[in-house]
Scaffold this motif. Structure first.
Motif, PDB file in Angstrom:
ATOM      1  N   ALA A 201      13.880  14.809   3.344  1.00 29.31           N
ATOM      2  CA  ALA A 201      12.571  14.209   3.590  1.00 29.31           C
ATOM      3  C   ALA A 201      12.342  13.031   2.658  1.00 29.31           C
ATOM      4  O   ALA A 201      11.809  11.992   3.054  1.00 29.31           O
ATOM      5  CB  ALA A 201      11.478  15.252   3.385  1.00 29.31           C
ATOM      6  N   PHE A 202      12.785  13.209   1.425  1.00 25.85           N
ATOM      7  CA  PHE A 202      12.634  12.142   0.447  1.00 25.85           C
ATOM      8  C   PHE A 202      13.388  10.894   0.906  1.00 25.85           C
ATOM      9  O   PHE A 202      12.859   9.782   0.861  1.00 25.85           O
ATOM     10  CB  PHE A 202      13.162  12.638  -0.902  1.00 25.85           C
TER      11      PHE A 202
ATOM     12  N   PHE B 196      13.862  19.100   1.159  1.00 25.20           N
ATOM     13  CA  PHE B 196      13.072  18.127   0.413  1.00 25.20           C
ATOM     14  C   PHE B 196      13.838  16.817   0.252  1.00 25.20           C
ATOM     15  O   PHE B 196      13.288  15.729   0.431  1.00 25.20           O
ATOM     16  CB  PHE B 196      12.708  18.670  -0.968  1.00 25.20           C
ATOM     17  N   PHE B 197      15.115  16.925  -0.076  1.00 25.39           N
ATOM     18  CA  PHE B 197      15.887  15.713  -0.336  1.00 25.39           C
ATOM     19  C   PHE B 197      16.001  14.868   0.918  1.00 25.39           C
ATOM     20  O   PHE B 197      15.873  13.639   0.867  1.00 25.39           O
ATOM     21  CB  PHE B 197      17.285  16.088  -0.853  1.00 25.39           C
TER      22      PHE B 197
END
Lengths: 349, 313, 388
Positions: free
Chosen positions: A284-285, A281-282
């Motif tokens: 992608a963020f 997620f990080f």
């Protein structure tokens, strides 16, 4: 007054011959020490319970498939992920043999379905299963490679986070005393630093790329691992069986490996399983806000970001990578949940 | 009371130490960055750069600059933005706090309350379809990246249904979609946390005793369960604050909200170092304060800590 | 006197991954008003399950396969959850093992004591708190008005158990179930709590079911004792009968393993482990651990043989055909001190009724008559206190 129950079939009336009242010899007697419930080691028992958890098992299979697909992306990918064929830009998905609107290379323009492939003069034997982006790159190939990058980053970051966090936590908890105190104060100060800020600063200072993202993630994610491992070590250290091992003269090192580590394993595995989706997620963020993997390489995050720029007109460019990423995240979370439940001794049944 | 005050004093000290550390790291990292921080470098002559440097204090030795920077921080002076000529960073940011705070607070309040309800129901109905649905909702909320979720919301309720403005900041109506997008993560986290805590509490001896008193399942949950399960929930505030920061950067960008997150992303992309440093300090201050707040709150709501420090017995 | 509680042929099993664990395998007993019945057994013998089944507080994987629990003539097994809630805490109350964890850590103890009173009795909040304060005084907590406003962690373990007892007594229950109430306490505190319970019973005249694994505790508090093994009652009798005229080899083992002042040299330990109730053994469950096991023990479960009107034991040794065995010396010494009418060993009923189950029937009524024995005991006074 109480009639005999039907729970147990009526036992036949015993024929009580006097010889029955002779002393029983050992052969007559059933061995009580024999335990009829299967005896399972901690890992076997956990595995048994994980296997019962269908959701977790499905997630695990999905993750294995996705991981294999991304490992073999160079073999599987139908096109080169970075080959730009400008004439083939923005093509809708077209799958051979399927004549369903949306998947047969047609688009809806003013109520009429137009064959985009025919229109742009693409050879009839060329198929882009998920369509192409604005530079004419095959989306499916890009997603396969993007997943590869995303998973690679997450796995390596999780591994580094495991090594740093476990070492730090184990040392701190096991040595204890002053060392522990100092190490804890350091953690306390570090935990006040927002990860986000460190990662972003790192990415600004280093050249953007896979390695710097991995380092940035590993540098920030290990703190919670270290804390959990330390707390658990401290707890285990004071358990009676560790004291017993000490009394029996086992060395500190062998206690750490034989008694502490196996009991830490569950909690470490769970923590790693949760850190992987958080790393994905990080990454992608970071890609989404524009400081991720530099072009032309792509991760799922950059693909989603690219797709977002045109999502009003070509929504599939965003939805496909988003769907893949969501499936990966959900699977990891479900598997991690399942693992946590199966490792929890409180849930023994 | 003494020991608790002492403990809090120590925490404040660590908080200041943390902030000092962050300030120092950011400062020296920014100094490591290559080149001059002016966007239109090529057009500037040596002399102009010198004058600019003089103006921003960049000609002083690093250590002096460091001193000036730290002093400025203490007095609330975050320097001057490179991008918005002559606008002090503090001023630039303070105008943007309100929108961020609004969606942030709305999201935390709504998300946490819904999460608690979901978690409690889930724990009470363990193993039923209600539990499964609630758990699934929580897992989806935690798994689907917030930017995907935000775009989805924007598409469905903004574009297709047209109920809310898509990307415009004008009062409450425009804050609804971004708040929902932001609320997903606190909702999922608190639901999950609450369920675990509640299951734990429900299997405790004092709940058994409460049942033996003749209380019904829900009476037990309300009178003995929820309060005790809620106490540790306070510890979630820290991670929630972090999630909100990352979340707001994404959501504010997608919904074009003139908040801190949007400014931060803009500054990163334009190398506006003073602003980046300012936001960094602001975020750190926020996180450190939340951590301190958690400690204080814990002392207030948990009688085991509170009373132990009050009476001298 | 009417029985306040009658448990008949109770069977309870637990569903586990390995199969059905048959925790309670046909338990029968009754309880008279004002009487204290002790249920003794080692861990896993089913004593806690029995007590929880009366409160209907069993885990969700437990099934009552068979049997009745008649409370004032009504079957608790058939009651709805709502009806049970009316009974719990008002008519039947329970004291748990660990006072350190049985109180809500975040609630003032005054509120916790008043809670069942408010729930079950039509009184105002003030009255309930007044009653709570009285209860605190009754269980011997000094300064009740001040301590009402304190939290559990401000009390010692013994005080907390006193509070738990106060909670249980809030609505003057007919039956008080005490599940190992002293196990988690220091020995000196244990004695205080037992003393308190005896004293309270005098004042309140409630029936008590006292679950314990400690025979020493039993002698102190009980009128009657039931020895439980592998989900069954193996011997039931008055305190004197169990302590001075035990008949079942398991009871012998339990008594022999309890140190007395005369004990010298080795202390006896019952060999082996209790059977796995996943697969209950055929015949007498204790046979594998008993040196007195007969062939018949390995084939048929012994019925309850009647020793006296109040004394029953489930062992084939009481069968007329059984060989005469000599119990351990320690037990013989105990038995010689047992001054009663001549022992009449006779099967409790016609053998034709015997079916491997405990025998029910007319002798249940006989079970009631402890009255004479209790008076008898009181008459003997100190002289008859168990020696240990």
């Amino acid at each position: 007054m109480v009639s005999n129950n039907n729970f147990q079939p009526e036992q036949s009336l015993p024929e009580l011959t006097p010889d029955l009242f002779a002393k029983a010899d050992s052969l007559d007697v059933q061995d009580n020490e024999k335990i009829t419930a299967p005896s399972l080691s901690f890992m076997q028992d956990s595995w048994r319970r994980l296997k019962k958890n269908k959701v977790a098992m499905v997630s695990m299979v999905l993750l294995i498939i996705i991981t294999l697909l991304s490992i073999f992306a160079p073999v599987i990918a139908p096109h080169s992920p970075n080959a730009q064929i400008i004439e083939h830009a923005n093509l809708p998905p077209k799958i051979p043999g399927l004549d369903i609107s949306g998947l047969n290379g047609t688009v809806n323009q003013n109520g009429i379905r137009l064959d985009k492939y025919e229109q742009t003069g693409v050879e009839s034997d060329v198929y882009y299963y998920l369509g192409t982006d604005s530079l004419g790159r095959d989306l499916l190939s890009r997603i396969l490679y993007g997943t590869r990058v995303s998973l690679f980053i997450a796995f390596v970051a999780a591994l580094l986070n495991l090594i740093i966090g476990v070492t730090y936590g184990l040392l701190s908890g096991w040595i204890g005393g002053k060392t522990d105190n100092v190490m804890q104060r350091i953690l306390e100060i570090l935990s006040g630093v927002p990860n986000l800020v460190i990662v972003i600063l790192m990415l600004l200072v280093f050249d953007p790329g896979i390695m710097s993202i991995i380092i940035a993630l590993a540098l920030t994610e290990w703190i919670s691992m270290a804390r959990i491992v330390r707390a658990q070590t401290l707890k285990l250290k004071n358990q009676e069986y560790v004291l017993a091992a000490k009394t029996l003269g086992q060395s500190s090192l062998s206690i750490a490996f034989k008694h502490i580590m196996p009991n830490l394993l569950g909690i470490i595995i769970i923590q790693v399983m949760f850190s992987i989706p958080s790393a994905i997620f990080f990454e992608a963020f970071l890609s989404f806000i524009g400081i991720g993997i530099p072009a032309p390489d792509a991760s799922l995050g950059t693909l989603i970001n690219d797709g977002y720029k045109t999502f009003r007109f070509l929504p599939h460019l965003m939805w496909y990578p988003s769907a893949v990423m969501s499936i990966i995240m959900i699977s990891f979370n479900l598997l991690a949940d399942g693992l946590r439940d199966s490792f929890d001794p409180k849930l023994r049944d | 009371m003494k020991s608790y005050t002492k403990y809090l004093g120590k925490r404040v000290l660590y908080m200041i130490l943390t902030l000092f550390l962050i300030a120092s790291i950011t400062f020296f990292l920014m100094k490591l960055l290559p080149g001059t921080p002016y966007s239109n470098q090529d057009k500037l002559s040596e002399e102009q750069i010198f004058i600019m440097n003089e103006k921003y204090g960049l000609n002083e030795p690093i250590i002096v600059q460091y001193g000036i920077y730290l002093l400025g921080l203490v007095t609330g002076d975050l320097g001057t933005s490179f991008q918005f000529n002559n606008t002090p960073v503090a001023e630039l940011l303070s105008s943007r706090i309100a929108p961020s705070a609004q969606i942030g607070i709305q999201a935390v309040v709504v998300g946490t309350i819904l999460g608690i309800v979901l978690g409690v129901i889930s724990a009470m109905k363990q193993g039923t379809w209600v539990d499964t649905t609630a758990t699934l909702t929580a897992i989806l909320g935690r798994s689907i990246p917030n930017f995907v979720f935000a775009v989805l919301l924007q598409l469905i309720f903004g574009v297709w249904l047209g109920w809310f403005p898509i990307a415009l900041w004008s009062g409450f109506a425009s804050s609804i979609l971004p708040s929902i997008a932001l609320a997903i993560s606190p909702l999922a986290d608190s639901a999950r946390f609450m369920r675990t805590e509640m299951v734990d509490v429900l299997s405790s001896d004092y709940v058994e005793l409460a049942k033996a008193k003749g209380l019904s399942k829900w009476e037990v949950a309300f009178k003995h369960g929820i309060r005790n399960a809620l106490i540790p929930l306070v510890t979630l505030l820290g991670p929630m604050a972090v999630a909100l920061m990352t979340g707001s950067m994404v959501v504010e960008n997608i919904f074009a909200i003139p908040g801190i997150g949007e400014q931060f992303v803009k500054s990163i992309l334009t190398n506006d170092y003073p602003t980046i440093m300012g936001v960094t300090m602001l975020y750190s201050l926020l996180l450190v304060s939340v951590i301190l707040l958690v400690d204080v709150l814990y002392g207030i709501i948990d009688p085991r800590i509170r009373v132990a420090t009050e009476g001298g017995e | 006197m009417e029985n306040i509680l009658e448990v008949k042929d109770l069977h309870i099993s637990f569903d586990t991954y390995a199969g059905q664990v048959r925790a309670i395998r046909g338990v029968n007993f009754d309880l008279k008003p004002g009487e204290t019945l002790a249920i003794v057994g080692e861990s896993g013998s089913g004593k806690s399950v029995t007590s929880r089944s009366i409160m209907r507080l069993l885990a969700s994987n437990a099934n009552v396969d068979n049997g009745e629990i008649l409370f004032k003539g009504e079957d608790l097994v058939k009651k709805s959850e709502k009806e049970m809630q009316k009974i719990r805490g008002s008519e039947i109350a329970m004291i748990f093992q660990d006072p350190m964890t049985s109180l809500n850590p975040t609630q003032k103890i005054g509120k916790q004591i008043a809670e069942p009173i408010i729930k079950h009795q039509a009184v105002s909040k003030e009255e309930a708190y007044k009653k709570a304060e009285e209860l605190l005084r009754l269980v011997g907590i000094p300064n009740p008005e001040k301590r009402m406003k304190q939290y559990p962690h401000q009390f010692s373990g013994g005080q907390r158990q006193r509070i738990v007892i106060a909670i249980a007594l809030g609505c003057n229950p007919d039956i008080l179930i005490a599940d190992e109430p002293t196990t988690a306490l220091d020995v000196t505190i244990q004695a205080q709590i037992l003393e308190l319970m005896k004293e309270l019973q005098h004042k309140i005249k409630t029936s008590i079911i006292f679950i314990t694994h400690d025979l020493g505790v039993v002698a102190n508090v009980a009128d009657r004792v039931a020895v439980m093994y592998a989900g069954k009652f193996v011997e039931v009798g008055t305190v004197d009968e169990i302590f001075y005229n035990p008949q079942h080899p398991y009871t012998w083992g339990l008594l022999s393993s309890m140190p007395t002042l005369e004990t010298s040299g080795y202390l006896y330990a019952i060999p082996g482990t209790p059977p796995d109730l996943l697969n209950p053994p055929k015949g007498d469950a204790f046979a594998p651990r008993s040196e007195y096991a007969l062939k018949v023990d390995t084939m048929y479960e012994p019925p309850l043989f009647k020793v006296s009107d109040t004394h029953f034991a489930a062992t084939w040794l009481l069968h007329p055909d059984a060989p005469k065995v000599t119990p351990p010396a320690e037990i013989v010494a105990r038995q010689s001190g047992f001054r009663t009418k001549q022992l009449q060993i006779q099967p409790s009923d016609d053998l034709s009724q015997m079916s491997g189950q405990d025998l029910e029937g007319p002798q249940d009524k006989n079970n009631l008559s402890v009255d004479e024995l209790t008076t008898d005991r009181d008459g003997k006074g100190e002289a008859n206190e168990p020696r240990y």
